[in-house]
Design a protein around this motif. Structure first.
Motif, PDB file in Angstrom:
ATOM      1  N   THR A 126       1.990   8.404 -12.360  1.00 58.59           N
ATOM      2  CA  THR A 126       1.759   7.536 -13.513  1.00 58.59           C
ATOM      3  C   THR A 126       3.076   7.274 -14.230  1.00 58.59           C
ATOM      4  OG1 THR A 126      -0.472   8.424 -13.827  1.00 58.59           O
ATOM      5  CG2 THR A 126       0.513   7.261 -15.694  1.00 58.59           C
ATOM      6  N   GLU A 127       3.281   6.017 -14.619  1.00 59.09           N
ATOM      7  CA  GLU A 127       4.452   5.664 -15.426  1.00 59.09           C
ATOM      8  C   GLU A 127       4.074   4.523 -16.365  1.00 59.09           C
ATOM      9  OE1 GLU A 127       6.998   2.322 -13.019  1.00 59.09           O
ATOM     10  OE2 GLU A 127       7.578   4.407 -12.742  1.00 59.09           O
ATOM     11  N   LEU A 128       4.934   4.255 -17.304  1.00 60.68           N
ATOM     12  CA  LEU A 128       4.697   3.190 -18.273  1.00 60.68           C
ATOM     13  C   LEU A 128       5.075   1.850 -17.664  1.00 60.68           C
ATOM     14  CD1 LEU A 128       3.706   3.097 -21.249  1.00 60.68           C
ATOM     15  CD2 LEU A 128       6.111   2.920 -21.921  1.00 60.68           C
ATOM     16  N   ALA A 129       4.129   0.936 -17.608  1.00 55.85           N
ATOM     17  CA  ALA A 129       4.366  -0.390 -17.058  1.00 55.85           C
ATOM     18  C   ALA A 129       5.085  -1.270 -18.082  1.00 55.85           C
ATOM     19  CB  ALA A 129       3.038  -1.022 -16.651  1.00 55.85           C
ATOM     20  N   PRO A 130       5.662  -2.404 -17.633  1.00 57.09           N
ATOM     21  CA  PRO A 130       6.367  -3.293 -18.569  1.00 57.09           C
ATOM     22  C   PRO A 130       5.505  -3.793 -19.724  1.00 57.09           C
ATOM     23  CG  PRO A 130       6.933  -3.854 -16.313  1.00 57.09           C
ATOM     24  CD  PRO A 130       5.838  -2.834 -16.230  1.00 57.09           C
ATOM     25  N   ASP A 131       4.183  -3.841 -19.537  1.00 59.17           N
ATOM     26  CA  ASP A 131       3.317  -4.310 -20.624  1.00 59.17           C
ATOM     27  C   ASP A 131       2.965  -3.193 -21.601  1.00 59.17           C
ATOM     28  OD1 ASP A 131       1.563  -2.760 -19.188  1.00 59.17           O
ATOM     29  OD2 ASP A 131       0.185  -4.374 -18.677  1.00 59.17           O
ATOM     30  N   GLY A 132       3.569  -2.008 -21.416  1.00 63.13           N
ATOM     31  CA  GLY A 132       3.336  -0.898 -22.329  1.00 63.13           C
ATOM     32  C   GLY A 132       2.142  -0.044 -21.988  1.00 63.13           C
ATOM     33  N   LYS A 133       1.420  -0.396 -20.938  1.00 60.30           N
ATOM     34  CA  LYS A 133       0.248   0.378 -20.535  1.00 60.30           C
ATOM     35  C   LYS A 133       0.623   1.322 -19.393  1.00 60.30           C
ATOM     36  CE  LYS A 133      -2.949  -3.368 -21.743  1.00 60.30           C
ATOM     37  NZ  LYS A 133      -3.998  -4.295 -21.235  1.00 60.30           N
ATOM     38  N   ASN A 134      -0.116   2.412 -19.285  1.00 59.58           N
ATOM     39  CA  ASN A 134       0.107   3.335 -18.182  1.00 59.58           C
ATOM     40  C   ASN A 134      -0.346   2.719 -16.871  1.00 59.58           C
ATOM     41  OD1 ASN A 134       1.286   5.471 -19.543  1.00 59.58           O
ATOM     42  ND2 ASN A 134      -0.666   6.464 -20.001  1.00 59.58           N
ATOM     43  N   MET A 135       0.468   2.908 -15.830  1.00 59.29           N
ATOM     44  CA  MET A 135       0.141   2.431 -14.498  1.00 59.29           C
ATOM     45  C   MET A 135       0.038   3.647 -13.593  1.00 59.29           C
ATOM     46  SD  MET A 135       2.410  -0.051 -12.031  1.00 59.29           S
ATOM     47  CE  MET A 135       3.776   1.113 -12.049  1.00 59.29           C
ATOM     48  N   THR A 136      -1.056   3.775 -12.902  1.00 58.90           N
ATOM     49  CA  THR A 136      -1.280   4.927 -12.031  1.00 58.90           C
ATOM     50  C   THR A 136      -1.347   4.464 -10.580  1.00 58.90           C
ATOM     51  OG1 THR A 136      -2.497   6.109 -13.742  1.00 58.90           O
ATOM     52  CG2 THR A 136      -2.829   6.838 -11.479  1.00 58.90           C
ATOM     53  N   PHE A 137      -0.627   5.187  -9.733  1.00 58.90           N
ATOM     54  CA  PHE A 137      -0.585   4.870  -8.302  1.00 58.90           C
ATOM     55  C   PHE A 137      -1.195   6.033  -7.528  1.00 58.90           C
ATOM     56  CE2 PHE A 137       1.840   4.772  -4.199  1.00 58.90           C
ATOM     57  CZ  PHE A 137       1.230   3.634  -3.699  1.00 58.90           C
ATOM     58  N   ASP A 138      -2.112   5.743  -6.602  1.00 56.67           N
ATOM     59  CA  ASP A 138      -2.834   6.792  -5.885  1.00 56.67           C
ATOM     60  C   ASP A 138      -2.335   7.007  -4.460  1.00 56.67           C
ATOM     61  OD1 ASP A 138      -3.743   4.509  -4.654  1.00 56.67           O
ATOM     62  OD2 ASP A 138      -5.817   4.704  -5.335  1.00 56.67           O
ATOM     63  N   PHE A 139      -1.211   6.401  -4.100  1.00 56.86           N
ATOM     64  CA  PHE A 139      -0.575   6.602  -2.794  1.00 56.86           C
ATOM     65  C   PHE A 139      -1.444   6.139  -1.624  1.00 56.86           C
ATOM     66  CE2 PHE A 139       1.489   9.610  -5.648  1.00 56.86           C
ATOM     67  CZ  PHE A 139       2.827   9.287  -5.439  1.00 56.86           C
ATOM     68  N   LYS A 140      -2.287   5.132  -1.886  1.00 55.22           N
ATOM     69  CA  LYS A 140      -3.058   4.541  -0.797  1.00 55.22           C
ATOM     70  C   LYS A 140      -2.306   3.387  -0.145  1.00 55.22           C
ATOM     71  CE  LYS A 140      -7.686   5.711  -2.500  1.00 55.22           C
ATOM     72  NZ  LYS A 140      -8.978   5.167  -3.014  1.00 55.22           N
ATOM     73  N   ARG A 141      -1.685   2.527  -0.964  1.00 56.42           N
ATOM     74  CA  ARG A 141      -1.014   1.359  -0.398  1.00 56.42           C
ATOM     75  C   ARG A 141       0.347   1.741   0.160  1.00 56.42           C
ATOM     76  NH1 ARG A 141      -2.196  -3.705  -0.220  1.00 56.42           N
ATOM     77  NH2 ARG A 141      -3.828  -3.505  -1.804  1.00 56.42           N
ATOM     78  N   LEU A 142       0.653   1.252   1.357  1.00 57.09           N
ATOM     79  CA  LEU A 142       1.955   1.490   1.960  1.00 57.09           C
ATOM     80  C   LEU A 142       3.015   0.642   1.281  1.00 57.09           C
ATOM     81  CD1 LEU A 142       0.985   1.550   5.763  1.00 57.09           C
ATOM     82  CD2 LEU A 142       0.969   3.421   4.114  1.00 57.09           C
ATOM     83  N   GLY A 143       4.271   0.902   1.606  1.00 53.17           N
ATOM     84  CA  GLY A 143       5.373   0.101   1.105  1.00 53.17           C
ATOM     85  C   GLY A 143       5.647  -1.090   2.008  1.00 53.17           C
ATOM     86  N   VAL A 144       6.688  -1.836   1.659  1.00 49.79           N
ATOM     87  CA  VAL A 144       7.064  -3.046   2.398  1.00 49.79           C
ATOM     88  C   VAL A 144       7.642  -2.665   3.763  1.00 49.79           C
ATOM     89  CG1 VAL A 144       8.546  -5.101   2.315  1.00 49.79           C
ATOM     90  CG2 VAL A 144       7.398  -4.274   0.241  1.00 49.79           C
ATOM     91  N   ARG A 145       7.552  -3.567   4.722  1.00 48.20           N
ATOM     92  CA  ARG A 145       8.080  -3.314   6.066  1.00 48.20           C
ATOM     93  C   ARG A 145       9.556  -2.952   6.042  1.00 48.20           C
ATOM     94  NH1 ARG A 145       7.259  -8.087  10.127  1.00 48.20           N
ATOM     95  NH2 ARG A 145       8.328  -9.158   8.444  1.00 48.20           N
ATOM     96  N   VAL A 146       9.951  -2.096   6.990  1.00 49.59           N
ATOM     97  CA  VAL A 146      11.356  -1.768   7.195  1.00 49.59           C
ATOM     98  C   VAL A 146      11.654  -1.859   8.691  1.00 49.59           C
ATOM     99  CG1 VAL A 146      11.607  -0.304   5.150  1.00 49.59           C
ATOM    100  CG2 VAL A 146      10.846   0.709   7.308  1.00 49.59           C
ATOM    101  N   PRO A 147      12.897  -2.200   9.062  1.00 52.27           N
ATOM    102  CA  PRO A 147      13.245  -2.248  10.483  1.00 52.27           C
ATOM    103  C   PRO A 147      13.240  -0.840  11.076  1.00 52.27           C
ATOM    104  CG  PRO A 147      14.858  -3.421   9.130  1.00 52.27           C
ATOM    105  CD  PRO A 147      14.017  -2.611   8.203  1.00 52.27           C
ATOM    106  N   THR A 148      12.698  -0.698  12.266  1.00 51.65           N
ATOM    107  CA  THR A 148      12.665   0.589  12.955  1.00 51.65           C
ATOM    108  C   THR A 148      12.858   0.363  14.449  1.00 51.65           C
ATOM    109  OG1 THR A 148      11.191   1.533  11.290  1.00 51.65           O
ATOM    110  CG2 THR A 148      11.284   2.658  13.409  1.00 51.65           C
TER     111      THR A 148
END
Length: 338
Positions: free
Chosen positions: A243-265
């Motif tokens: 959880t961190e403070l989002a730009p709109d001042g509200k708490n943003m919580t991430f549950d580690f379900k969504r992957l990140g952006v593609r990377v070369p491998t």
């Protein structure tokens, strides 16, 4: 090929919002991160290098296997992604925070797992001058077991061990970050090309080449644009959120379900076919992401999956053939300086 550019937002926000799902807003995010109204500067987030700019990487892609759907494990910065690669979870960390620098992560890692099975490993590091710890030193176990003194070595030892045919069963290399010998901005990309060329040629010239699989990947995309939406995956199973403070001042919580952006491998070995483009993995029902590496290691040496994420991730053993190639290049092209 959106590999790297010259402008890097180190602390990219962990974002689960609709704009990232649509792959919109890269320029807007860049302008916000660096507080600029210069759209030309902000648009560097969607710039790219051509194949002529990256002859070393291009030569490896032409001669081995390139994954075109390999995702970072977290839509965030370096260390959480490296933690997923080496333990299947970041233990709830979404930033490059202090815990990574003081062996503060309590979870079981591939390094501990390999040691328990008597499988040799070394984490070679190029430099700690940037303040980034070698990845094996993220974990409390590495210190309490004393492996920090015996299994973390400087990069020069890698070249010596490769030449002598004394590399361990599992070799893990941390590149320098982020001023020289690195693909990471603001380092000139030619210096990163030179570093990878040296690693490859050391392996290719080693007596152990005929038993080597070299996986080259990037921990995260650095905020640079891509058009492929990161899919939803399986969380690591530790029920931790960030959880961190989002730009709109509200708490943003991430549950580690969504992957990140593609990377070369890349998968590099005399036992893989030449010039293969590997798409979505077919086994396990999952995607390729950084936890595909510990998942593959688990299959290779009969180990347990570290987390539900590693159990879900697709693995790549089907890319290894029974045909040894004797035509793999000994020397790669020189980097291009521009």
């Amino acid at each position: 090929m959106e590999v790297l550019s010259t402008y890097h937002p180190d602390e990219m926000a962990v974002d689960t919002g609709k704009e990232r799902e649509k792959m919109m807003g890269f320029v807007t995010e860049q302008a916000s991160q660096f507080k600029t109204e210069n759209l030309t500067r902000a648009a560097e987030a969607i710039n790219y290098y051509t194949q002529d700019h990256i002859p070393v990487f291009a030569a490896m892609a032409e001669n081995y296997v390139l994954f075109d759907r390999w995702f970072a494990s977290v839509p965030g910065p370096t260390n959480p992604n490296r933690a997923y690669l080496t333990s299947g979870t970041s233990h709830g960390h979404g930033r490059n925070d202090h815990a990574f620098n003081v062996a503060g992560l309590p979870q079981r890692s591939i390094f501990q797992q390999l040691s328990e099975k008597g499988i040799s490993w070394i984490n070679y590091q190029n430099s700690t001058a940037s303040g980034f710890s070698p990845d094996a030193l993220f974990y409390n176990w590495t210190v309490t077991s004393g492996k920090n003194a015996t299994n973390i070595k400087p990069i020069n030892d890698f070249y010596e061990d490769a030449k002598a045919g004394k590399l361990p069963q599992f070799t893990y290399i941390n590149p320098e970050c982020c001023k020289y010998f690195s693909y990471h901005p603001p380092s000139p990309i030619s210096m990163g090309e030179g570093f990878i060329k040296n690693i490859y040629e050391a392996l290719r010239g080693s007596p152990q080449w005929n038993e080597t699989l070299f996986i080259l990947t990037f921990d995260e995309h650095g905020g640079f644009g891509d058009h492929v939406p990161p899919p939803v995956g399986v969380p690591p199973g530790d029920d931790l959120t960030y959880t961190e403070l989002a730009p709109d001042g509200k708490n943003m919580t991430f549950d580690f379900k969504r992957l990140g952006v593609r990377v070369p491998t890349l998968a590099i070995s005399p036992w893989v076919q030449k010039g293969v483009i590997e798409h979505k993995g077919m086994n396990n029902g999952g995607e390729y992401d950084h936890t595909s590496i510990p998942a593959f290691i688990a299959k290779l040496w009969g180990l347990d999956n570290l987390t539900p994420r590693t159990a879900w991730s697709s693995t790549f053993e089907h890319l290894i053939t029974e045909n040894f190639r004797d035509n793999t290049p000994e020397i790669l092209p020189d980097p291009v300086f521009f």
